[in-house]
Design an enzyme around this catalytic site. Sequence first.
Site, mmCIF file in Angstrom:
data_model
loop_
_atom_site.group_PDB
_atom_site.id
_atom_site.type_symbol
_atom_site.label_atom_id
_atom_site.label_comp_id
_atom_site.label_asym_id
_atom_site.label_seq_id
_atom_site.Cartn_x
_atom_site.Cartn_y
_atom_site.Cartn_z
ATOM 1 N N ASP A 1 0.813 -1.227 0.000
ATOM 2 C CA ASP A 1 0.000 0.000 0.000
ATOM 3 C C ASP A 1 0.848 1.280 0.000
ATOM 4 O O ASP A 1 0.315 2.384 0.082
ATOM 5 C CB ASP A 1 -0.949 0.007 1.205
ATOM 6 C CG ASP A 1 -0.203 -0.097 2.527
ATOM 7 O OD1 ASP A 1 1.055 -0.137 2.503
ATOM 8 O OD2 ASP A 1 -0.851 -0.140 3.585
ATOM 9 N N ASP B 1 26.003 26.832 -10.959
ATOM 10 C CA ASP B 1 24.714 27.037 -10.286
ATOM 11 C C ASP B 1 24.626 26.072 -9.102
ATOM 12 O O ASP B 1 25.343 25.070 -9.081
ATOM 13 C CB ASP B 1 23.558 26.781 -11.268
ATOM 14 C CG ASP B 1 22.293 27.537 -10.873
ATOM 15 O OD1 ASP B 1 22.276 28.169 -9.792
ATOM 16 O OD2 ASP B 1 21.316 27.496 -11.645
ATOM 17 N N ASP C 1 21.834 33.106 -12.971
ATOM 18 C CA ASP C 1 20.778 33.981 -12.450
ATOM 19 C C ASP C 1 21.285 34.669 -11.193
ATOM 20 O O ASP C 1 22.332 34.311 -10.655
ATOM 21 C CB ASP C 1 19.478 33.206 -12.159
ATOM 22 C CG ASP C 1 19.667 32.063 -11.172
ATOM 23 O OD1 ASP C 1 20.689 32.045 -10.453
ATOM 24 O OD2 ASP C 1 18.796 31.174 -11.124
ATOM 25 N N THR D 1 15.742 20.575 -14.053
ATOM 26 C CA THR D 1 15.342 20.218 -15.427
ATOM 27 C C THR D 1 16.449 20.571 -16.417
ATOM 28 O O THR D 1 16.395 20.165 -17.578
ATOM 29 C CB THR D 1 14.084 20.990 -15.864
ATOM 30 O OG1 THR D 1 14.412 22.397 -15.909
ATOM 31 C CG2 THR D 1 12.924 20.780 -14.912
ATOM 32 N N GLY D 2 17.399 21.387 -15.993
ATOM 33 C CA GLY D 2 18.488 21.807 -16.872
ATOM 34 C C GLY D 2 18.150 23.025 -17.727
ATOM 35 O O GLY D 2 19.002 23.564 -18.437
ATOM 36 N N ARG E 1 13.365 26.026 -2.271
ATOM 37 C CA ARG E 1 12.996 27.040 -3.279
ATOM 38 C C ARG E 1 11.562 27.539 -3.084
ATOM 39 O O ARG E 1 11.189 28.561 -3.631
ATOM 40 C CB ARG E 1 13.192 26.462 -4.689
ATOM 41 C CG ARG E 1 14.671 26.341 -5.062
ATOM 42 C CD ARG E 1 14.890 25.573 -6.332
ATOM 43 N NE ARG E 1 14.556 24.176 -6.176
ATOM 44 C CZ ARG E 1 14.556 23.277 -7.153
ATOM 45 N NH1 ARG E 1 14.862 23.664 -8.382
ATOM 46 N NH2 ARG E 1 14.255 22.020 -6.924
ATOM 47 N N GLN E 2 10.777 26.796 -2.292
ATOM 48 C CA GLN E 2 9.395 27.266 -2.029
ATOM 49 C C GLN E 2 9.425 28.139 -0.786
ATOM 50 O O GLN E 2 8.978 27.752 0.297
ATOM 51 C CB GLN E 2 8.487 26.060 -1.838
ATOM 52 C CG GLN E 2 8.376 25.220 -3.103
ATOM 53 C CD GLN E 2 7.366 24.096 -2.949
ATOM 54 O OE1 GLN E 2 6.364 24.233 -2.262
ATOM 55 N NE2 GLN E 2 7.629 22.979 -3.594
ATOM 56 N N LYS F 1 17.764 36.090 -15.041
ATOM 57 C CA LYS F 1 16.821 35.023 -15.414
ATOM 58 C C LYS F 1 15.406 35.408 -15.031
ATOM 59 O O LYS F 1 15.176 35.946 -13.959
ATOM 60 C CB LYS F 1 17.208 33.730 -14.705
ATOM 61 C CG LYS F 1 16.226 32.579 -14.900
ATOM 62 C CD LYS F 1 16.779 31.259 -14.379
ATOM 63 C CE LYS F 1 16.345 30.975 -12.967
ATOM 64 N NZ LYS F 1 16.850 29.688 -12.460
ATOM 65 N N THR G 1 17.572 26.163 -17.018
ATOM 66 C CA THR G 1 18.349 27.375 -16.707
ATOM 67 C C THR G 1 19.688 27.330 -17.446
ATOM 68 O O THR G 1 20.084 28.293 -18.111
ATOM 69 C CB THR G 1 18.579 27.469 -15.176
ATOM 70 O OG1 THR G 1 17.308 27.541 -14.544
ATOM 71 C CG2 THR G 1 19.416 28.677 -14.804
HETATM 72 C C1 R5P Z 1 17.027 28.398 -8.725
HETATM 73 O O1 R5P Z 1 17.072 29.601 -8.693
HETATM 74 C C2 R5P Z 1 18.247 27.552 -8.715
HETATM 75 O O2 R5P Z 1 19.365 28.278 -8.340
HETATM 76 C C3 R5P Z 1 18.504 26.881 -10.058
HETATM 77 O O3 R5P Z 1 18.864 27.854 -11.009
HETATM 78 C C4 R5P Z 1 17.279 26.156 -10.560
HETATM 79 O O4 R5P Z 1 16.725 25.393 -9.531
HETATM 80 C C5 R5P Z 1 17.636 25.266 -11.725
HETATM 81 O O5 R5P Z 1 16.497 24.627 -12.142
HETATM 82 P P1 R5P Z 1 16.352 24.050 -13.616
HETATM 83 O O6 R5P Z 1 17.546 23.160 -13.860
HETATM 84 O O7 R5P Z 1 15.059 23.291 -13.571
HETATM 85 O O8 R5P Z 1 16.300 25.202 -14.541
#
Ligand code: R5P
Length: 288
Positions: free
Chosen positions: A33, A215, A165, A220-221, A91-92, A188, A223
């Site tokens: 479950d 970074d 960013d 997801t890559g 990040r939240q 960004k 950025t």
């Molecule tokens: C957010 O500001 C973090 O520093 C990264 O730039 C972000 O989490 C990268 O996320 P993703 O690879 O999805 O663009």
Amino acid sequence: MIVALSGNGAVARRVSRLLHSSLVSLEQKKFPDGEIYLRFPHNLPHEEMVFVQSFHGAINDKLIETYFSAKSARETSKKLILVATYFPYLRQDKQFNPGEVVSNRLCADLVGSVFDEVFVFDPHLHRENTLSHIFSAKSTKLSANPLVADYIKRNIKNPFIIGPDWESYKWAESVARMVGCESAILEKKRISSRKVVVKLTKKIEISDKNVVIIDDIISTGHTLLEAIKDLRKIGAKKITCIGIHGIFVEGALEKLRKAKVNVVTTNTIPNPTSKIDVSQVIANYLSR
Ligand code: R5P
């Protein structure tokens, strides 16, 4: 005693070797479950226990694994320490839309409440200045920046460091200072969790440089892919992307490799790009 939780057994093992400490890992199963079953290999001794965890992949299961196992250890142990090589939900950190649950403090509260002390590797602190704003337990931030700087000095000649960013300045600018090279921070705009727009805000000359984008998180890559596009337009040839935490969801690593860049991360999240080992930093702090 070091307790290797499911997210970063390799770093837990290295730290236990460096400190000559005993190491235990838990047997873990999932019931049909979805509930999880946890078992320590034996009854626990009355001593300090250091739990090493990295909250990637099945993050919510790892939160429960950490909370349950530490709460259970609390019955016998004198002191409980958490080393989170990657800590989630940071990040939240604000309500972006009305009604949203601000998860960073709740997550820190849930996990942190069981421990006497918490160490977090390169936390994504953006609107919160320090870990003590979100953790009630004693908390310490660990940083891989000196290791990243050392990696660049040993492997990349004539580097120019880019932060994709504004938030990345804590990594990109700090590493550039340690390396002693030029750097620039891009701007960004996040449209959604899968769409970002990145742009250069000042003129930079990088055609004869080895560009290194740094970074804290690669998820997801997108950025990095957007930054790579912009940097190629102004003549960047060789590009290395360095992430502290390589989460790599939705084929991010493959997409980055297709963009013909070299990708390097630390082992705060174990993956094939983990060329920078953070274990010694953890061992140094724990032996203080
Ligand atoms: C957010 O500001 C973090 O520093 C990264 O730039 C972000 O989490 C990268 O996320 P993703 O690879 O999805 O663009």
